[in-house]
Design a protein around this motif. Structure first.
Motif, mmCIF file in Angstrom:
data_model
loop_
_atom_site.group_PDB
_atom_site.id
_atom_site.type_symbol
_atom_site.label_atom_id
_atom_site.label_comp_id
_atom_site.label_asym_id
_atom_site.label_seq_id
_atom_site.Cartn_x
_atom_site.Cartn_y
_atom_site.Cartn_z
ATOM 1 N N ALA A 1 15.059 -43.034 -52.059
ATOM 2 C CA ALA A 1 13.868 -42.918 -53.039
ATOM 3 C C ALA A 1 12.919 -42.138 -52.596
ATOM 4 C CB ALA A 1 13.295 -44.423 -53.381
ATOM 5 N N GLY A 2 12.940 -40.728 -53.258
ATOM 6 C CA GLY A 2 11.713 -39.679 -52.487
ATOM 7 C C GLY A 2 12.015 -39.520 -51.109
ATOM 8 N N GLU A 3 10.940 -39.665 -50.219
ATOM 9 C CA GLU A 3 11.237 -39.363 -48.911
ATOM 10 C C GLU A 3 11.640 -40.568 -47.989
ATOM 11 O OE1 GLU A 3 6.443 -40.736 -47.845
ATOM 12 O OE2 GLU A 3 7.055 -38.617 -47.801
ATOM 13 N N ARG A 4 11.890 -41.451 -48.790
ATOM 14 C CA ARG A 4 12.418 -42.890 -48.057
ATOM 15 C C ARG A 4 14.089 -43.080 -48.095
ATOM 16 N NH1 ARG A 4 8.114 -45.147 -45.460
ATOM 17 N NH2 ARG A 4 6.068 -44.841 -46.617
ATOM 18 N N ALA A 5 14.770 -43.503 -47.037
ATOM 19 C CA ALA A 5 16.095 -43.798 -47.222
ATOM 20 C C ALA A 5 16.252 -45.221 -46.521
ATOM 21 C CB ALA A 5 16.842 -42.913 -46.532
ATOM 22 N N THR A 6 17.361 -45.993 -46.939
ATOM 23 C CA THR A 6 17.736 -47.107 -46.379
ATOM 24 C C THR A 6 19.085 -47.165 -46.259
ATOM 25 O OG1 THR A 6 16.087 -48.383 -47.447
ATOM 26 C CG2 THR A 6 18.058 -49.674 -46.464
ATOM 27 N N ILE A 7 19.592 -47.108 -45.060
ATOM 28 C CA ILE A 7 20.992 -46.995 -44.600
ATOM 29 C C ILE A 7 21.686 -48.206 -44.031
ATOM 30 C CG2 ILE A 7 22.554 -45.835 -43.161
ATOM 31 C CD1 ILE A 7 20.627 -43.418 -42.573
ATOM 32 N N ARG A 8 22.600 -48.945 -44.780
ATOM 33 C CA ARG A 8 23.169 -50.007 -44.402
ATOM 34 C C ARG A 8 24.331 -49.753 -43.615
ATOM 35 N NH1 ARG A 8 26.499 -53.831 -46.744
ATOM 36 N NH2 ARG A 8 26.104 -52.671 -49.013
ATOM 37 N N TRP A 9 24.574 -50.396 -42.366
ATOM 38 C CA TRP A 9 25.737 -49.853 -41.728
ATOM 39 C C TRP A 9 26.388 -51.005 -40.940
ATOM 40 C CZ3 TRP A 9 24.118 -51.415 -36.942
ATOM 41 C CH2 TRP A 9 22.850 -51.459 -36.531
ATOM 42 N N ARG A 10 27.600 -50.820 -40.127
ATOM 43 C CA ARG A 10 28.209 -51.757 -39.511
ATOM 44 C C ARG A 10 28.587 -50.936 -38.076
ATOM 45 N NH1 ARG A 10 32.917 -56.082 -40.879
ATOM 46 N NH2 ARG A 10 32.869 -57.346 -38.929
ATOM 47 N N TYR A 11 28.210 -51.416 -37.211
ATOM 48 C CA TYR A 11 28.487 -50.706 -35.834
ATOM 49 C C TYR A 11 29.683 -51.620 -34.877
ATOM 50 C CZ TYR A 11 27.292 -48.975 -31.088
ATOM 51 O OH TYR A 11 27.552 -48.417 -29.688
ATOM 52 N N PHE A 12 30.645 -50.679 -34.703
ATOM 53 C CA PHE A 12 31.756 -51.253 -33.846
ATOM 54 C C PHE A 12 31.347 -50.844 -32.509
ATOM 55 C CE2 PHE A 12 33.080 -51.237 -38.096
ATOM 56 C CZ PHE A 12 33.828 -52.427 -38.399
ATOM 57 N N MET A 13 31.610 -51.793 -31.588
ATOM 58 C CA MET A 13 31.208 -51.447 -30.223
ATOM 59 C C MET A 13 32.649 -51.196 -29.295
ATOM 60 S SD MET A 13 28.271 -54.394 -29.762
ATOM 61 C CE MET A 13 28.814 -55.420 -30.935
ATOM 62 N N ALA A 14 32.622 -50.689 -28.214
ATOM 63 C CA ALA A 14 33.643 -50.404 -27.514
ATOM 64 C C ALA A 14 34.282 -51.604 -27.025
ATOM 65 C CB ALA A 14 33.214 -49.548 -26.265
ATOM 66 N N ASP A 15 33.976 -52.772 -27.031
ATOM 67 C CA ASP A 15 34.657 -54.168 -26.719
ATOM 68 C C ASP A 15 35.487 -54.736 -27.888
ATOM 69 O OD1 ASP A 15 32.678 -55.343 -28.177
ATOM 70 O OD2 ASP A 15 31.682 -56.362 -26.290
ATOM 71 N N GLY A 16 35.188 -54.004 -28.982
ATOM 72 C CA GLY A 16 35.795 -54.440 -30.248
ATOM 73 C C GLY A 16 34.934 -55.437 -31.225
ATOM 74 N N ASN A 17 33.666 -56.012 -30.579
ATOM 75 C CA ASN A 17 32.840 -56.536 -31.597
ATOM 76 C C ASN A 17 31.949 -55.699 -32.325
ATOM 77 O OD1 ASN A 17 33.296 -59.267 -30.259
ATOM 78 N ND2 ASN A 17 32.194 -58.488 -28.397
#
Length: 128
Positions: free
Chosen positions: A88-104
């Motif tokens: 929205a204009g100069e703003r952004a919302t990023i929804r993410w999922r982070y997978f760690m090296a240990d599998g979590n």
């Protein structure tokens, strides 16, 4: 052209510019290649990171922000899945999922702001 149409066109152009910056930013983490960060991050950028809980750490200045994101992007055995990016204009919302090296994994969101073609603010939150 009416003033309303000019404002709509200007807002659209700004959103398109922000979307392209966010695409390139997300690519850094998808490809584990931080080489684009230097041209994406403003000199006065500020990050409020997700760790340590509960409030995270504050990183100010281009070098600190590029350094933090480089460390995250190049961490072996990890990956980000981008679930949604909203602009929205100069703003952004990023929804993410982070997978760690240990599998979590964990889910989170970044609230981003762009000014003059560079990222100037990023606030990260994780689902607890």
């Amino acid at each position: 052209m009416t003033q309303e149409l000019v404002m709509d066109a200007t807002a659209y152009d700004l959103s398109q510019q922000t979307a392209e910056i966010m695409r390139r930013y997300n690519d850094v983490f998808q490809r584990h290649d931080p080489s684009a960060l230097a041209e994406l991050v403003a000199e006065d950028c500020v990050i409020e990171n997700t760790v340590p809980a509960p409030d995270g750490a504050r990183h100010a200045g281009k070098a600190a922000c590029v350094g933090l994101w480089t460390a995250i992007a190049t961490q072996a055995g990890t990956r980000f899945d981008i679930e949604e990016t909203f602009i929205a204009g100069e703003r952004a919302t990023i929804r993410w999922r982070y997978f760690m090296a240990d599998g979590n994994s964990l889910r989170g969101v970044n609230l981003m702001r762009v000014a003059h073609g560079r990222i100037v603010a990023a606030m990260g939150y994780v689902k607890g």
